[in-house]
Design a protein around this motif. Structure first.
Motif, PDB file in Angstrom:
ATOM      1  N   HIS A   1      -8.170   6.731  -9.672  1.00 44.84           N
ATOM      2  CA  HIS A   1      -9.118   5.850  -9.573  1.00 44.84           C
ATOM      3  C   HIS A   1      -9.393   4.696 -10.621  1.00 44.84           C
ATOM      4  O   HIS A   1     -10.124   3.607 -10.242  1.00 44.84           O
ATOM      5  N   THR A   2      -9.167   5.158 -11.747  1.00 46.17           N
ATOM      6  CA  THR A   2      -9.518   4.075 -13.133  1.00 46.17           C
ATOM      7  C   THR A   2      -8.089   3.432 -13.279  1.00 46.17           C
ATOM      8  O   THR A   2      -8.260   2.319 -13.376  1.00 46.17           O
ATOM      9  N   LEU A   3      -7.144   3.750 -13.206  1.00 45.51           N
ATOM     10  CA  LEU A   3      -5.822   3.188 -13.611  1.00 45.51           C
ATOM     11  C   LEU A   3      -5.311   2.626 -12.417  1.00 45.51           C
ATOM     12  O   LEU A   3      -4.232   1.806 -12.595  1.00 45.51           O
ATOM     13  N   GLY A   4      -5.425   3.087 -11.198  1.00 45.25           N
ATOM     14  CA  GLY A   4      -4.940   2.332  -9.922  1.00 45.25           C
ATOM     15  C   GLY A   4      -3.674   3.011  -9.394  1.00 45.25           C
ATOM     16  O   GLY A   4      -3.169   2.280  -8.643  1.00 45.25           O
ATOM     17  N   PHE A   5      -3.061   4.052  -9.876  1.00 42.06           N
ATOM     18  CA  PHE A   5      -2.056   4.576  -9.457  1.00 42.06           C
ATOM     19  C   PHE A   5      -2.115   5.409  -8.073  1.00 42.06           C
ATOM     20  O   PHE A   5      -3.109   5.846  -7.706  1.00 42.06           O
ATOM     21  N   SER A   6      -1.131   5.112  -7.057  1.00 39.07           N
ATOM     22  CA  SER A   6      -1.283   5.718  -5.799  1.00 39.07           C
ATOM     23  C   SER A   6      -1.078   7.057  -5.805  1.00 39.07           C
ATOM     24  O   SER A   6      -0.484   7.764  -6.844  1.00 39.07           O
ATOM     25  N   ARG A   7      -1.051   7.788  -4.798  1.00 37.44           N
ATOM     26  CA  ARG A   7      -0.887   9.256  -4.807  1.00 37.44           C
ATOM     27  C   ARG A   7       0.693   9.627  -4.858  1.00 37.44           C
ATOM     28  O   ARG A   7       1.081  10.449  -5.535  1.00 37.44           O
ATOM     29  N   ARG A   8       1.195   8.779  -4.399  1.00 37.91           N
ATOM     30  CA  ARG A   8       2.921   8.899  -4.341  1.00 37.91           C
ATOM     31  C   ARG A   8       3.292   8.726  -5.877  1.00 37.91           C
ATOM     32  O   ARG A   8       4.227   9.476  -6.371  1.00 37.91           O
ATOM     33  N   ARG A   9       2.760   7.745  -6.411  1.00 36.20           N
ATOM     34  CA  ARG A   9       3.310   7.381  -7.842  1.00 36.20           C
ATOM     35  C   ARG A   9       2.934   8.575  -8.840  1.00 36.20           C
ATOM     36  O   ARG A   9       3.497   8.928  -9.731  1.00 36.20           O
ATOM     37  N   VAL A  10       1.358   9.166  -8.612  1.00 37.10           N
ATOM     38  CA  VAL A  10       1.058  10.321  -9.284  1.00 37.10           C
ATOM     39  C   VAL A  10       2.254  11.460  -9.233  1.00 37.10           C
ATOM     40  O   VAL A  10       2.638  12.103 -10.301  1.00 37.10           O
ATOM     41  N   GLN A  11       2.582  11.721  -7.976  1.00 38.11           N
ATOM     42  CA  GLN A  11       3.684  12.637  -7.724  1.00 38.11           C
ATOM     43  C   GLN A  11       4.815  12.421  -8.453  1.00 38.11           C
ATOM     44  O   GLN A  11       5.372  13.395  -9.402  1.00 38.11           O
ATOM     45  N   VAL A  12       5.308  11.169  -8.519  1.00 34.39           N
ATOM     46  CA  VAL A  12       6.428  10.896  -9.370  1.00 34.39           C
ATOM     47  C   VAL A  12       6.172  11.060 -10.876  1.00 34.39           C
ATOM     48  O   VAL A  12       7.251  11.509 -11.743  1.00 34.39           O
TER      49      VAL A  12
ATOM     50  N   ARG B   1      -2.264   8.723 -21.891  1.00 31.92           N
ATOM     51  CA  ARG B   1      -0.872   7.627 -21.865  1.00 31.92           C
ATOM     52  C   ARG B   1      -0.373   7.923 -20.489  1.00 31.92           C
ATOM     53  O   ARG B   1       0.152   9.000 -20.403  1.00 31.92           O
ATOM     54  N   VAL B   2       0.161   7.002 -19.780  1.00 34.45           N
ATOM     55  CA  VAL B   2       0.685   6.997 -18.645  1.00 34.45           C
ATOM     56  C   VAL B   2       1.777   6.051 -18.540  1.00 34.45           C
ATOM     57  O   VAL B   2       1.597   5.059 -18.909  1.00 34.45           O
ATOM     58  N   CYS B   3       2.918   6.431 -18.031  1.00 32.25           N
ATOM     59  CA  CYS B   3       4.022   5.652 -17.953  1.00 32.25           C
ATOM     60  C   CYS B   3       3.986   4.734 -16.931  1.00 32.25           C
ATOM     61  O   CYS B   3       3.771   5.088 -15.683  1.00 32.25           O
TER      62      CYS B   3
ATOM     63  N   ALA C   1       7.767  -0.127 -10.548  1.00 29.67           N
ATOM     64  CA  ALA C   1       7.101   0.354  -9.306  1.00 29.67           C
ATOM     65  C   ALA C   1       5.745  -0.004  -9.728  1.00 29.67           C
ATOM     66  O   ALA C   1       4.878  -0.074  -8.678  1.00 29.67           O
ATOM     67  N   PHE C   2       5.114   0.396 -10.685  1.00 26.79           N
ATOM     68  CA  PHE C   2       3.606   0.391 -11.352  1.00 26.79           C
ATOM     69  C   PHE C   2       3.209  -1.016 -10.993  1.00 26.79           C
ATOM     70  O   PHE C   2       2.024  -1.175 -10.459  1.00 26.79           O
ATOM     71  N   ALA C   3       3.819  -1.984 -11.446  1.00 29.51           N
ATOM     72  CA  ALA C   3       3.508  -3.417 -11.292  1.00 29.51           C
ATOM     73  C   ALA C   3       3.637  -3.949 -10.012  1.00 29.51           C
ATOM     74  O   ALA C   3       2.506  -4.512  -9.461  1.00 29.51           O
ATOM     75  N   HIS C   4       4.550  -3.364  -9.098  1.00 31.75           N
ATOM     76  CA  HIS C   4       4.474  -3.870  -7.804  1.00 31.75           C
ATOM     77  C   HIS C   4       3.432  -3.203  -6.911  1.00 31.75           C
ATOM     78  O   HIS C   4       2.693  -3.825  -6.017  1.00 31.75           O
ATOM     79  N   GLN C   5       3.211  -1.907  -7.153  1.00 27.55           N
ATOM     80  CA  GLN C   5       2.115  -1.319  -6.553  1.00 27.55           C
ATOM     81  C   GLN C   5       0.730  -1.912  -6.732  1.00 27.55           C
ATOM     82  O   GLN C   5       0.067  -2.122  -5.746  1.00 27.55           O
ATOM     83  N   ALA C   6       0.425  -2.396  -7.986  1.00 29.08           N
ATOM     84  CA  ALA C   6      -0.698  -3.140  -8.356  1.00 29.08           C
ATOM     85  C   ALA C   6      -0.867  -4.182  -7.634  1.00 29.08           C
ATOM     86  O   ALA C   6      -2.036  -4.465  -7.028  1.00 29.08           O
TER      87      ALA C   6
ATOM     88  N   GLN D   1      -4.289 -10.682 -10.758  1.00 27.99           N
ATOM     89  CA  GLN D   1      -4.865 -10.097 -11.967  1.00 27.99           C
ATOM     90  C   GLN D   1      -3.442  -9.572 -12.605  1.00 27.99           C
ATOM     91  O   GLN D   1      -2.738  -8.651 -12.049  1.00 27.99           O
ATOM     92  N   GLN D   2      -3.365  -9.638 -13.860  1.00 26.40           N
ATOM     93  CA  GLN D   2      -2.347  -8.853 -14.429  1.00 26.40           C
ATOM     94  C   GLN D   2      -2.294  -7.302 -14.449  1.00 26.40           C
ATOM     95  O   GLN D   2      -3.477  -6.990 -14.720  1.00 26.40           O
ATOM     96  N   PRO D   3      -1.481  -6.855 -13.958  1.00 26.12           N
ATOM     97  CA  PRO D   3      -1.892  -5.253 -13.832  1.00 26.12           C
ATOM     98  C   PRO D   3      -2.304  -4.508 -14.844  1.00 26.12           C
ATOM     99  O   PRO D   3      -3.093  -3.441 -14.722  1.00 26.12           O
ATOM    100  N   ARG D   4      -1.879  -4.832 -16.063  1.00 23.61           N
ATOM    101  CA  ARG D   4      -2.378  -3.927 -17.241  1.00 23.61           C
ATOM    102  C   ARG D   4      -3.922  -4.487 -17.915  1.00 23.61           C
ATOM    103  O   ARG D   4      -4.717  -3.654 -17.944  1.00 23.61           O
ATOM    104  N   THR D   5      -3.751  -5.571 -17.721  1.00 18.50           N
ATOM    105  CA  THR D   5      -4.970  -6.192 -18.641  1.00 18.50           C
ATOM    106  C   THR D   5      -6.132  -6.817 -17.820  1.00 18.50           C
ATOM    107  O   THR D   5      -7.263  -6.867 -18.058  1.00 18.50           O
ATOM    108  N   GLY D   6      -5.808  -6.873 -16.371  1.00 20.69           N
ATOM    109  CA  GLY D   6      -6.811  -7.385 -15.313  1.00 20.69           C
ATOM    110  C   GLY D   6      -7.137  -8.698 -15.795  1.00 20.69           C
ATOM    111  O   GLY D   6      -7.972  -9.484 -14.816  1.00 20.69           O
ATOM    112  N   GLU D   7      -6.603  -9.580 -16.468  1.00 20.72           N
ATOM    113  CA  GLU D   7      -6.439 -11.016 -16.884  1.00 20.72           C
ATOM    114  C   GLU D   7      -6.187 -11.730 -15.523  1.00 20.72           C
ATOM    115  O   GLU D   7      -5.022 -11.576 -14.984  1.00 20.72           O
TER     116      GLU D   7
END
Length: 301
Positions: free
Chosen positions: A28-39, A66-68, A154-159, A277-283
Motif C-alpha cells: 500500500h505504501t510502495l505500490g507492489f501488487s500481490r503477485r509481485r509480493v509473492q515473487v 529495502r525492497v528489490c 517488472a516493478f517499473a512496468h507494474q507502476a 510519475q517516475q516509479p521510485r521518486t514520484g517526480e
C-alpha cells in the motif's frame, strides 16, 4: 547480505506506519501488487534492517525496509542492432521516438521473423550491460510514429501500468485529417469493437467497448487538411483512426479507414507526448517527440 545483482528501493518507516506489517507497507505504501509480493517472498526480495523477515512482521518507526525493484533476468527477445532515438532514460524507464514502418513488439503468432523496436531495445540493454526483459508499456500501430515507453523491470512496468489504468499517466497525439471537424474542440464518445468482416479492423458498434477521444483543432490549411491535438480517455485498438473515420473525416493516408492519399504513405498519426510519475521518486516527467518530417510536409503552405 543483499544480492549485488539486484537493485533496491529503500524506505524508512514513519511514525504513521509504526505497527503495520511489512506486507502492508510493500503493497500500500510502495505500490507492489500481490503477485509481485509473492515473487519477492520467493526470491528473498526484501529485508528489514538488513536482515530477512516475514511478511507479517510488524515494523517500528525508523526501521529500514529495502525492497528489490530490479533483478537480473534473461532477455525474452533476440537482440537486433538498430538506431534508436532515445528521448528519455533513467534507471527504470527508456522512452523512444518510434519511426514509421516498424512494430513495437512482435505479436504472439508470426509466420516469419521480422525485427521490431523491442528487438532493438533488447540489443541496447545488452550493450548497456543490463540483464532485463523487454517490457513495452503500450503499443503504437506499425505506421504510427512517436513516443513509446519501455520499462526496465517488472516493478517499473507494474507502476506505470497502474498509472495508465488510473489515468495519471497521460498521452497526447497529433493527427492530420482530410477535412475539418464540425467543431474546433470536441469529444468523440462511441464504443469500438471488432469488424466481423475484417480481422484487423475495428469499428464503431453498439456492443463495443467504451471509447472516448478528446480533440482540439490546431491548424487548418487551404486544402482543408486539418492538424488536431488528441488526448485519449480510453485506449482501444485503432481508437483515433476509427473515431475520426466514424465522423467522416479519416486521417490522411489511412488506407484501412478511408483516408487513402497520394500525399503520404501512412496514416498521419504521431504520439506527441507522454506524462507520468517516475516509479521510485514520484517526480512528474513529461517527454515529447517532434512531428516527423512526412507530417510536417503536409502542413507546409
Amino acid at each position: 547480505m543483499e544480492d549485488v545483482s539486484k537493485e533496491w528501493l529503500t524506505h524508512r518507516v514513519t511514525e504513521e506506519e509504526d505497527g503495520r506489517r511489512i506486507e502492508s507497507i510493500i503493497k500500500h505504501t510502495l505500490g507492489f501488487s500481490r503477485r509481485r509480493v509473492q515473487v519477492l517472498t520467493r526470491s528473498n526480495g526484501f529485508t528489514l534492517n538488513g536482515k530477512k523477515a516475514h511478511l507479517d512482521r510488524r515494523v517500528k518507526t525508523g526501521d529500514l525496509l529495502r525492497v528489490c525493484v530490479h533483478q537480473e533476468e534473461e532477455s525474452n527477445l533476440a537482440p537486433v542492432e538498430m538506431d534508436l532515438v532515445i528521448l528519455y532514460e533513467d534507471d527504470d524507464l527508456l522512452v523512444l521516438d518510434k519511426p514509421p514502418g516498424i512494430e513495437v513488439h512482435p505479436p504472439e503468432q508470426k509466420a516469419r521473423f521480422r525485427p521490431t523496436l523491442a528487438h532493438g531495445v533488447a540489443h541496447y540493454f545488452e550493450q548497456q550491460g543490463l540483464k532485463a526483459r523487454v517490457r513495452p508499456l503500450h503499443r503504437l500501430d506499425k505506421d504510427t510514429t512517436g513516443v513509446v515507453v519501455f520499462a526496465k523491470s517488472a516493478f517499473a512496468h507494474q507502476a506505470l501500468d497502474r498509472q495508465l489504468r488510473k489515468d495519471s499517466l497521460q498521452r497526447g497525439y497529433q493527427a492530420i485529417l482530410i477535412d475539418e471537424p464540425a467543431e474546433a474542440v470536441g469529444s468523440i464518445r462511441a464504443p469500438i469493437g471488432r469488424d466481423p468482416d475484417h480481422p484487423m479492423r475495428r469499428m464503431v458498434c453498439d456492443d463495443g467497448e467504451e471509447a472516448v477521444t478528446h480533440y482540439r483543432v490546431r491548424q487548418t490549411l487551404p486544402n482543408r487538411l486539418c492538424l488536431v491535438e488528441v488526448q485519449l480517455e480510453t485506449g482501444r485498438t485503432h481508437q483515433i483512426r476509427v473515431h475520426f473515420s466514424h465522423l467522416g473525416i479519416p486521417l490522411v493516408g489511412d488506407r484501412m479507414y478511408g483516408g487513402h492519399s497520394p500525399l503520404i504513405e501512412r496514416q498521419a498519426l504521431h504520439s506527441a507526448w507522454v506524462s507520468f510519475q517516475q516509479p521510485r521518486t514520484g517526480e512528474i516527467v513529461k517527454v515529447t517527440a517532434e512531428l516527423p518530417e512526412d507530417m510536417r510536409r503536409l502542413l507546409e503552405p
